[in-house]
Design a protein around this motif. Sequence first.
Motif, PDB file in Angstrom:
ATOM      1  N   ALA A   1       1.053  -1.116   0.013  1.00  0.00           N
ATOM      2  CA  ALA A   1       0.047  -0.120  -0.003  1.00  0.00           C
ATOM      3  C   ALA A   1       0.904   1.216  -0.055  1.00  0.00           C
ATOM      4  CB  ALA A   1      -0.738  -0.049   1.110  1.00  0.00           C
ATOM      5  N   ARG A   2       0.332   2.197  -0.914  1.00  0.00           N
ATOM      6  CA  ARG A   2       1.305   3.514  -1.056  1.00  0.00           C
ATOM      7  C   ARG A   2       0.137   4.713  -0.796  1.00  0.00           C
ATOM      8  NH1 ARG A   2       4.745   0.635  -0.275  1.00  0.00           N
ATOM      9  NH2 ARG A   2       6.743   0.498  -1.565  1.00  0.00           N
ATOM     10  N   VAL A   3       0.606   5.743   0.103  1.00  0.00           N
ATOM     11  CA  VAL A   3      -0.426   6.787   0.325  1.00  0.00           C
ATOM     12  C   VAL A   3       0.335   8.064  -0.375  1.00  0.00           C
ATOM     13  CG1 VAL A   3      -1.263   8.243   2.055  1.00  0.00           C
ATOM     14  CG2 VAL A   3      -0.918   5.764   2.374  1.00  0.00           C
ATOM     15  N   THR A   4      -0.347   8.795  -0.966  1.00  0.00           N
ATOM     16  CA  THR A   4      -0.263  10.030  -1.842  1.00  0.00           C
ATOM     17  C   THR A   4      -1.418  11.002  -1.379  1.00  0.00           C
ATOM     18  OG1 THR A   4      -1.672   9.535  -3.670  1.00  0.00           O
ATOM     19  CG2 THR A   4       1.061   9.097  -3.475  1.00  0.00           C
ATOM     20  N   LYS A   5      -1.168  12.363  -1.227  1.00  0.00           N
ATOM     21  CA  LYS A   5      -2.107  13.245  -0.896  1.00  0.00           C
ATOM     22  C   LYS A   5      -2.065  14.242  -1.899  1.00  0.00           C
ATOM     23  CE  LYS A   5       0.379  14.279   2.853  1.00  0.00           C
ATOM     24  NZ  LYS A   5       0.850  15.170   4.055  1.00  0.00           N
ATOM     25  N   GLU A   6      -3.565  14.753  -2.043  1.00  0.00           N
ATOM     26  CA  GLU A   6      -3.622  15.970  -3.147  1.00  0.00           C
ATOM     27  C   GLU A   6      -4.776  16.879  -2.348  1.00  0.00           C
ATOM     28  OE1 GLU A   6      -5.927  14.624  -6.360  1.00  0.00           O
ATOM     29  OE2 GLU A   6      -7.232  13.460  -5.293  1.00  0.00           O
ATOM     30  N   ASN A   7      -4.380  18.066  -3.001  1.00  0.00           N
ATOM     31  CA  ASN A   7      -5.325  19.243  -2.340  1.00  0.00           C
ATOM     32  C   ASN A   7      -6.630  19.308  -3.190  1.00  0.00           C
ATOM     33  OD1 ASN A   7      -3.735  20.015  -0.309  1.00  0.00           O
ATOM     34  ND2 ASN A   7      -2.361  21.621  -1.664  1.00  0.00           N
ATOM     35  N   VAL A   8      -7.853  19.124  -2.704  1.00  0.00           N
ATOM     36  CA  VAL A   8      -9.056  19.291  -3.267  1.00  0.00           C
ATOM     37  C   VAL A   8      -9.894  20.324  -2.305  1.00  0.00           C
ATOM     38  CG1 VAL A   8     -11.070  17.877  -3.557  1.00  0.00           C
ATOM     39  CG2 VAL A   8      -9.058  16.735  -3.535  1.00  0.00           C
ATOM     40  N   PRO A   9     -10.444  21.069  -3.398  1.00  0.00           N
ATOM     41  CA  PRO A   9     -11.499  22.164  -2.687  1.00  0.00           C
ATOM     42  C   PRO A   9     -12.875  21.563  -2.343  1.00  0.00           C
ATOM     43  CG  PRO A   9     -11.261  22.712  -5.352  1.00  0.00           C
ATOM     44  CD  PRO A   9     -10.186  21.414  -4.909  1.00  0.00           C
TER      45      PRO A   9
END
Length: 271
Positions: free
Chosen positions: A222-230
């Motif tokens: 499992a790999r975790v990534t983040k993204e900015n979402v309005p």
Amino acid sequence: MATTLRPEELVDNSVVDAEGRKIGRVGTVYLSDESREPEWVTVRTGLFGQKESFVPLQGAHVESDGVHVVVSKHQVSDAPRADTDSDLSGEESAQLYRHYNLPTPRSAMPEESTREQEAGAAAGTMGERGPTEQAGMPTTTETSEDESMVRSEERLRAGTENVETGRVRLRKYVVTEEQQMTVPVTHEEVRIEREPITEADRGTTHDIGEEEQEVTLHREEARVTKENVPVEKVRLGKETVTEEETVAGEVRKEKFDIEEEGGRRGKPGQT
């Protein structure tokens, strides 16, 4: 006074002294008995406005920031006390004018001084009276039926003004919180598969000895990534809410009282 002041523009207006300092707000307006024009106003002074002082309107004028008077704030604070629940007597008015170093109008002179002046004027005209106008003889004055008296009364006038009640600031800040997610992953495992011997296998000669076979295994991680979402948009807005508020105040009014000769007193049918 330099200009004619109207009571309705004085009530609840700010009072500013000769040096431009605010003294307080007008509480009550007192009119001159002779001219019926504003002569005094009361202003609450002292700690928490517990003292109500009289301020003269001689030389006063109205500007956009309030009623400008010719006396100082210190003079108003040290002014002699007077009863604000009744009309000013001649002695009280004269004492206040002396305190403010202002010329005393005739209407504000003590009754004793006024009577002495009237007595002197009467003595000067005694020799000019005719035989029918001797001293001590009453004179008859005819009153016209058209003469009348005007009765006045104070009435409350309510208004509104915009005052600042507070400020609201919208800001955003960052907080960190932990989230958990379930992710499906796969991996490879080794298992032994057994097959039956065929006739072809029996016809083949197999040597006995050591033999190896290697298989490469794989698995998913499992790999975790983040993204900015309005997710939301917010702005500040204002709305006007109208509500009713009850105000109260004390008002004065004049009444008629009839006094006849012989000590009889009476009141008119309507006051």
